[in-house]
Scaffold this motif. Structure first.
Motif, PDB file in Angstrom:
ATOM      1  N   VAL A 159      71.970  68.026  28.749  1.00 36.50           N
ATOM      2  CA  VAL A 159      70.341  68.022  28.793  1.00 36.50           C
ATOM      3  C   VAL A 159      69.765  66.583  29.095  1.00 36.50           C
ATOM      4  O   VAL A 159      69.022  66.748  30.097  1.00 36.50           O
ATOM      5  CB  VAL A 159      70.537  67.744  26.955  1.00 36.50           C
ATOM      6  CG1 VAL A 159      69.332  67.613  26.352  1.00 36.50           C
ATOM      7  CG2 VAL A 159      71.520  69.426  26.474  1.00 36.50           C
ATOM      8  N   THR A 160      70.779  65.563  29.084  1.00 37.60           N
ATOM      9  CA  THR A 160      69.323  63.988  29.228  1.00 37.60           C
ATOM     10  C   THR A 160      70.303  62.949  29.473  1.00 37.60           C
ATOM     11  O   THR A 160      71.448  62.770  28.846  1.00 37.60           O
ATOM     12  CB  THR A 160      67.842  64.335  28.652  1.00 37.60           C
ATOM     13  OG1 THR A 160      67.383  63.366  29.256  1.00 37.60           O
ATOM     14  CG2 THR A 160      68.397  63.689  26.802  1.00 37.60           C
ATOM     15  N   ALA A 161      69.137  62.051  29.777  1.00 39.66           N
ATOM     16  CA  ALA A 161      70.256  60.795  29.296  1.00 39.66           C
ATOM     17  C   ALA A 161      69.107  59.562  29.137  1.00 39.66           C
ATOM     18  O   ALA A 161      68.357  59.191  29.637  1.00 39.66           O
ATOM     19  CB  ALA A 161      70.913  60.658  30.785  1.00 39.66           C
ATOM     20  N   SER A 162      69.682  58.240  28.804  1.00 40.40           N
ATOM     21  CA  SER A 162      69.315  57.198  28.550  1.00 40.40           C
ATOM     22  C   SER A 162      69.741  55.993  29.023  1.00 40.40           C
ATOM     23  O   SER A 162      70.682  55.767  28.501  1.00 40.40           O
ATOM     24  CB  SER A 162      67.984  57.014  27.298  1.00 40.40           C
ATOM     25  OG  SER A 162      67.422  58.167  26.901  1.00 40.40           O
ATOM     26  N   PHE A 163      68.946  55.135  29.848  1.00 38.26           N
ATOM     27  CA  PHE A 163      69.615  53.573  30.151  1.00 38.26           C
ATOM     28  C   PHE A 163      69.074  52.630  29.786  1.00 38.26           C
ATOM     29  O   PHE A 163      67.967  52.314  28.682  1.00 38.26           O
ATOM     30  CB  PHE A 163      68.905  53.051  31.662  1.00 38.26           C
ATOM     31  CG  PHE A 163      69.755  54.235  32.784  1.00 38.26           C
ATOM     32  CD1 PHE A 163      71.071  53.854  32.954  1.00 38.26           C
ATOM     33  CD2 PHE A 163      69.129  55.066  33.730  1.00 38.26           C
ATOM     34  CE1 PHE A 163      71.709  54.182  33.839  1.00 38.26           C
ATOM     35  CE2 PHE A 163      70.304  55.672  34.062  1.00 38.26           C
ATOM     36  CZ  PHE A 163      71.010  55.239  34.781  1.00 38.26           C
ATOM     37  N   ALA A 164      69.822  51.804  28.526  1.00 38.43           N
ATOM     38  CA  ALA A 164      69.500  50.775  28.118  1.00 38.43           C
ATOM     39  C   ALA A 164      70.948  50.023  27.599  1.00 38.43           C
ATOM     40  O   ALA A 164      72.392  50.148  28.253  1.00 38.43           O
ATOM     41  CB  ALA A 164      69.391  51.563  26.899  1.00 38.43           C
ATOM     42  N   SER A 187      60.155  56.859  29.448  1.00 38.37           N
ATOM     43  CA  SER A 187      59.668  57.445  31.061  1.00 38.37           C
ATOM     44  C   SER A 187      59.246  58.804  30.778  1.00 38.37           C
ATOM     45  O   SER A 187      58.515  59.030  31.888  1.00 38.37           O
ATOM     46  CB  SER A 187      60.956  56.090  31.925  1.00 38.37           C
ATOM     47  OG  SER A 187      61.715  57.215  31.351  1.00 38.37           O
ATOM     48  N   GLY A 188      59.788  59.473  30.606  1.00 40.10           N
ATOM     49  CA  GLY A 188      59.325  61.105  30.721  1.00 40.10           C
ATOM     50  C   GLY A 188      60.130  61.371  29.413  1.00 40.10           C
ATOM     51  O   GLY A 188      60.439  61.369  28.456  1.00 40.10           O
ATOM     52  N   TYR A 189      59.827  62.794  29.850  1.00 36.73           N
ATOM     53  CA  TYR A 189      60.189  63.676  28.813  1.00 36.73           C
ATOM     54  C   TYR A 189      61.777  63.111  28.411  1.00 36.73           C
ATOM     55  O   TYR A 189      62.820  63.922  29.582  1.00 36.73           O
ATOM     56  CB  TYR A 189      60.807  65.357  29.738  1.00 36.73           C
ATOM     57  CG  TYR A 189      60.947  66.387  28.628  1.00 36.73           C
ATOM     58  CD1 TYR A 189      60.178  66.815  27.343  1.00 36.73           C
ATOM     59  CD2 TYR A 189      61.509  67.218  29.406  1.00 36.73           C
ATOM     60  CE1 TYR A 189      60.717  67.829  26.244  1.00 36.73           C
ATOM     61  CE2 TYR A 189      61.586  68.319  29.022  1.00 36.73           C
ATOM     62  CZ  TYR A 189      61.968  68.583  27.120  1.00 36.73           C
ATOM     63  OH  TYR A 189      62.050  69.940  26.202  1.00 36.73           O
ATOM     64  N   LEU A 190      61.996  63.287  27.307  1.00 37.72           N
ATOM     65  CA  LEU A 190      63.913  63.594  26.670  1.00 37.72           C
ATOM     66  C   LEU A 190      64.155  61.729  27.477  1.00 37.72           C
ATOM     67  O   LEU A 190      65.596  62.280  26.688  1.00 37.72           O
ATOM     68  CB  LEU A 190      64.124  64.605  27.093  1.00 37.72           C
ATOM     69  CG  LEU A 190      63.770  65.867  26.704  1.00 37.72           C
ATOM     70  CD1 LEU A 190      64.760  66.628  26.879  1.00 37.72           C
ATOM     71  CD2 LEU A 190      63.350  65.883  25.111  1.00 37.72           C
ATOM     72  N   THR A 191      63.451  61.227  28.247  1.00 34.71           N
ATOM     73  CA  THR A 191      64.763  60.175  28.754  1.00 34.71           C
ATOM     74  C   THR A 191      63.944  58.843  28.601  1.00 34.71           C
ATOM     75  O   THR A 191      62.614  58.647  27.801  1.00 34.71           O
ATOM     76  CB  THR A 191      64.765  60.396  29.775  1.00 34.71           C
ATOM     77  OG1 THR A 191      63.621  60.519  29.982  1.00 34.71           O
ATOM     78  CG2 THR A 191      65.368  61.175  30.463  1.00 34.71           C
ATOM     79  N   GLN A 192      64.756  57.695  28.272  1.00 33.91           N
ATOM     80  CA  GLN A 192      64.592  56.435  28.626  1.00 33.91           C
ATOM     81  C   GLN A 192      65.056  55.875  29.281  1.00 33.91           C
ATOM     82  O   GLN A 192      66.622  55.985  30.137  1.00 33.91           O
ATOM     83  CB  GLN A 192      64.932  55.511  27.560  1.00 33.91           C
ATOM     84  CG  GLN A 192      64.941  54.049  27.066  1.00 33.91           C
ATOM     85  CD  GLN A 192      64.727  53.723  25.044  1.00 33.91           C
ATOM     86  OE1 GLN A 192      65.085  54.731  25.069  1.00 33.91           O
ATOM     87  NE2 GLN A 192      64.655  52.659  25.143  1.00 33.91           N
ATOM     88  N   SER A 193      64.873  55.195  30.264  1.00 26.54           N
ATOM     89  CA  SER A 193      64.377  54.079  31.745  1.00 26.54           C
ATOM     90  C   SER A 193      63.967  52.548  30.717  1.00 26.54           C
ATOM     91  O   SER A 193      64.337  52.463  29.957  1.00 26.54           O
ATOM     92  CB  SER A 193      63.769  55.137  32.336  1.00 26.54           C
ATOM     93  OG  SER A 193      63.807  56.425  33.164  1.00 26.54           O
ATOM     94  N   ASP A 194      65.344  51.854  32.271  1.00 27.44           N
ATOM     95  CA  ASP A 194      65.159  50.390  31.831  1.00 27.44           C
ATOM     96  C   ASP A 194      64.217  50.482  33.045  1.00 27.44           C
ATOM     97  O   ASP A 194      64.506  49.375  34.653  1.00 27.44           O
ATOM     98  CB  ASP A 194      66.917  50.124  32.179  1.00 27.44           C
ATOM     99  CG  ASP A 194      66.330  48.734  31.178  1.00 27.44           C
ATOM    100  OD1 ASP A 194      65.652  47.899  31.165  1.00 27.44           O
ATOM    101  OD2 ASP A 194      68.003  48.257  31.305  1.00 27.44           O
ATOM    102  N   LEU A 195      62.859  50.341  33.079  1.00 28.90           N
ATOM    103  CA  LEU A 195      61.877  49.834  34.085  1.00 28.90           C
ATOM    104  C   LEU A 195      61.332  49.045  33.486  1.00 28.90           C
ATOM    105  O   LEU A 195      61.168  48.179  32.730  1.00 28.90           O
ATOM    106  CB  LEU A 195      60.968  50.934  33.814  1.00 28.90           C
ATOM    107  CG  LEU A 195      61.406  52.175  35.061  1.00 28.90           C
ATOM    108  CD1 LEU A 195      60.612  52.941  34.312  1.00 28.90           C
ATOM    109  CD2 LEU A 195      62.005  51.692  36.073  1.00 28.90           C
ATOM    110  N   PRO A 196      60.769  48.122  34.849  1.00 29.94           N
ATOM    111  CA  PRO A 196      59.778  46.610  34.890  1.00 29.94           C
ATOM    112  C   PRO A 196      58.446  47.450  34.264  1.00 29.94           C
ATOM    113  O   PRO A 196      57.981  48.746  34.216  1.00 29.94           O
ATOM    114  CB  PRO A 196      59.355  45.883  36.111  1.00 29.94           C
ATOM    115  CG  PRO A 196      60.182  46.805  36.887  1.00 29.94           C
ATOM    116  CD  PRO A 196      60.638  47.527  35.923  1.00 29.94           C
TER     117      PRO A 196
END
Lengths: 169, 644
Positions: free
Chosen positions: B148-153, B593-602
């Motif tokens: 389905v999706t993924a998240s970085f944390a 960061s967008g649909y269904l997801t989490q990112s590790d961004l500055p």
């Protein structure tokens, strides 16, 4: 109207045996309100079940016993026949997908969902033919779900219903 | 339209679209629906939008170019057969997410793409807009489950981004990063192996103890126990790989009316040591919405992250965080009316008034009737009855933009500022023209068996309104002007004779369907200082939309990376305020960061014409306020460590 008067008399009471007598009488009269001796509908509200199944509407009217889901049900497809000036109680169900049934002229609509039952109550006051719009929610357009509501005089409707007895599509 | 007319349309569509010869066999092409190949309205839409350039106060004299073919991303998303040949209206339509983080510590942002069928892929950013397969990341492919999706944390505060991936009834996965882009499966000991119809994974520190907790969104049971085997290449099945998936329910779209299909979302508390505990009940965050996503938001400005929970079939919910000890439902108090079919959310300050607003995209409301191309900026003319909506008349039938007015006060102004669009999934927010105002990319369009719709690029016109700019900036038309692609093939004289499309067709039929995006991330792909857009397309290859802004114009920006010490290491939940040339910019570091997801961004601050930054104020999740005094040089990545 008869049913209403009976309920008023019942409330007044007549004798100790009166409740039983009136109950029997009331049941008989209630049946007379919804069933005629030949086809399956008297002059009361019309109970109709509409079932969606493989992109097709199956329309079921009570037979002579006045009950749905019995051996004398009258089953048709796609179109709905109703008497003019009569309350129609549509019971919407589905065997497979989620459907939407709409009567654009009356601005009413209802859904059909497997394992659930939804009511759509309406009444047409003018004899004629009207659009029955059917659709599968979030799916293809299915022309087979588009039908017609035939609004007939009460006698014409009874005659049609009687003619359908013993037949099925 | 009667049946005979429909037959004519289908047949003519098939004939006009011609025949194609693939693998030596003659295939008849069937666009479904007719008209999705080179839609007639596209040129009109494009011409009309190009004619609006005079309305822009914002800078739009730059463009995006889809560099997928040169990017090295040799990968495609694959959807299950229930979105094609065995179509059912189900939540498989919702596709997949895309997450971004610098997983190997080389300073470049890497990408994790997810898919339903086939393999997820971790791509190493090789610089200059090029990507390559991350060596040693085969264990992240998850080819045996439906992704389905993924998240970085950073779940263990060791300074690198860990990865959590969700699936449909295949169990969810937690991978610990060693800091060099090598991931170890730590699902079992973590307690995060929930198996169900999971979706977005939101990491936030609800109790502000310095460890990232997890809110796992679960949609609801939209599959049955029957397993289907299909090929990852439904157009050329022999060339694909077989995979298995749980068959969708035929009435999946009515799941919200059936309490027995509820899968409540889960709040996990990070216990430390890589272990999480389900605290949903004790914390009071019990909710049965059909939820694919959620977002932290601080409605009452008390520093404790509240939670906005999106319901894709009903009223959204809002839970107030009471001191990190419990959540209290205050949904209708703050948001009396919410989108009926919420998909994506982002908290940001669109007009630089210092208050963080909330933008919600609504896709399901756009499903109730066919919308003509020139009506796409209108709210949906909802055709579903209340018995199906089940929201008590509290729905907005389209996107919502909640402009924050004060503590616990929001005003819905989507139609006033031009925030409506058609068939949106999720949204990504970033200052694409570096003018100091946040712009929005809405990944949009359905696929089989619906018509094509464009992705929406909304340029923020100096904080006054959003203006459509997807054609002006080259996001549309899509790569090679494609609006439809082969979706699956039918043998109408053989095994597929009973298929719907074979009723009027014979031989080998190649069914075509609309292309459509699902998820996106806005970040500086090529590290040239401006923001680019990467998408995850449904059943197709990504778009790598590279901006030429920095080449067209001297821009000023500042990228801010937070390093928490008392707070969680990546500073998730921190609010950063930048002041430059008399203007103040405020952002929350939530990773959404967008649909269904989490990112590790500055965080990316476009600064307009400001050549230096005067001050930066960081409000950390720990509650501490930290001021970095300027003047600070721009056009660089600034790392701010808590307490330094």
């Amino acid at each position: 109207m008869i049913c209403f008067k009976l309920s008023r008399v019942w409330k007044r009471g007549c004798s100790k045996k009166a409740p039983i007598m009136w109950a029997l009488f009331a049941v008989t009269a209630l049946l007379a309100c919804t069933i005629d001796g030949q086809g399956g509908w008297g002059d009361g509200p019309l109970l109709v079940e509409v079932m969606g199944d493989e992109y097709q509407w199956y329309v079921t009217y009570a037979g002579a016993d006045g009950e749905l889901h019995t051996s004398d049900d009258i089953v048709d497809t796609t179109d709905v026949h109703v008497p003019v000036g009569v309350d129609v109680q549509l019971k919407l169900r589905s065997k497979d997908f989620v459907y939407l049934l709409a009567l654009p002229d009356l601005k009413v609509k209802q859904i059909a969902v497997p394992d659930l039952e939804f009511d759509l109550d309406f009444q047409f006051d003018v004899i004629g033919t009207y659009k029955l719009a059917g659709n599968q929610l979030c799916g293809f357009r299915h022309e087979s779900l588009m039908g017609t509501v035939f609004v007939q005089s009460k006698d014409q409707f009874k005659s049609w219903l009687h003619g359908r007895s013993g037949k099925s599509n | 339209m009667n049946r005979s007319f429909l037959m004519v349309v289908v047949t003519v569509g098939a004939v006009l679209s011609g025949l194609s010869a693939v693998t030596g066999e003659i295939r008849r092409r069937l666009p479904e629906p007719a008209g999705i190949v080179e839609p007639a309205w596209i040129e009109t839409r494009k011409a009309e939008q190009l004619g609006t350039v005079e309305l822009f106060k914002a800078f739009v004299d730059f463009s995006f170019d889809d560099r997928y073919k040169d990017s090295g991303i040799d990968w495609s998303n694959h959807s299950t057969d229930d979105t094609g040949k065995r179509y059912k209206a189900s939540h498989y339509d919702h596709g997949n997410g895309i997450a971004v983080a610098d997983v190997d510590g080389d300073g470049r942002l890497d990408v994790y793409l997810t898919t339903q069928a086939g393999s997820n892929r971790l791509l190493r950013n090789a610089g200059k807009g090029r990507f390559e397969k991350m060596p040693g990341a085969e264990n992240l492919q998850l080819a045996d489950v439906i992704g389905v999706t993924a998240s970085f944390a950073d779940i263990d505060n060791d300074g690198d981004s860990d990865l959590y991936a969700t699936t449909v009834r295949g169990g969810n996965y937690l991978f610990e990063n060693d800091g060099k882009g090598h991931f170890r499966d730590v699902t079992g000991p973590s307690g995060l192996q929930y198996s169900g119809h999971s979706s977005g994974a939101v990491f936030f520190d609800y109790d502000r103890d310095g460890l990232l907790d997890l809110f796992l969104c679960n949609v609801g049971s939209y599959t049955v126990d029957g397993v289907v085997t299909a090929s990852t290449d439904p157009v050329n099945p022999d060339q694909g790989t077989d995979y298995h998936y749980w068959e969708a329910r035929r009435d999946a779209f009515a799941g919200h009316l059936k309490p027995e299909r509820t899968e409540r979302s889960i709040l996990y508390h990070n216990q430390g040591g890589g272990k999480f505990a389900d605290v949903t009940t004790e914390i009071g965050l019990i909710d049965t919405s059909w939820s694919g996503a959620a977002s932290p938001i601080d409605g009452n400005d008390d520093g404790w992250p509240d939670l906005y929970l999106l319901n894709m079939q009903g009223n959204d919910e809002y839970f107030e965080n009471v001191g990190g000890e419990k959540f209290v439902r205050k949904s209708r108090d703050l948001f009396p009316r919410t989108p009926w079919g919420s998909m994506g959310a982002k908290v940001f300050d669109y007009d630089n008034d210092g208050a963080l607003d909330l933008y919600i995209s609504d896709m399901h409301s756009d499903m109730s009737e066919e919308v003509l191309p020139w009506d796409e900026d209108l709210k949906a003319n909802m055709q579903y009855p209340e018995s199906f909506l089940a929201t008590g008349g509290n729905s907005v039938f389209g996107n919502a933009f909640y402009h924050k007015q004060g503590v616990d006060q929001y005003e819905e102004i989507s139609d006033v500022i031009g925030a409506e669009n058609y068939w949106p999934w999720g949204l990504s927010v970033g200052d694409l023209n570096a003018d100091g105002y946040e712009d929005v990319f809405l990944a949009s369009s359905m696929n089989y068996p619906f018509r094509f719709a464009v992705n929406s690029l909304l340029i923020n016109n100096a904080g006054e309104e959003f203006l459509d700019a997807e054609y002006i900036l080259g996001v549309e038309p899509r790569r090679d002007d494609v609006t439809a692609i082969p979706w699956f093939v039918l043998d109408c004289d053989g095994v597929d004779a009973e298929h719907k499309h074979c009723a009027e067709m014979s031989g080998i039929v190649e069914v075509w369907a609309s292309v459509g995006s699902r998820s996106s991330v806005i970040f500086d792909i090529d590290d040239d200082g401006d923001l680019d857009i990467l998408t995850n397309e449904f059943n197709s290859e990504p778009m790598v939309l590279v901006s030429d802004l920095a080449a067209k114009k001297k821009i000023h920006f500042l990228k801010v990376k937070l390093v928490g010490t008392e707070s969680n290491r990546s500073g998730i939940g921190a609010v950063v305020e930048v002041e430059a040339a008399g203007q103040r910019y405020k952002k929350v570091n939530d990773g959404q960061s967008g649909y269904l997801t989490q990112s590790d961004l500055p965080l990316y601050f476009g600064l307009g014409s400001a050549k230096s930054v005067d001050t930066i104020v960081v409000t950390w999740p720990s509650g501490k306020k930290q001021t970095v005094k300027g003047p600070l040089d721009t056009n660089r990545l600034l790392e701010i460590t808590e307490g330094s």
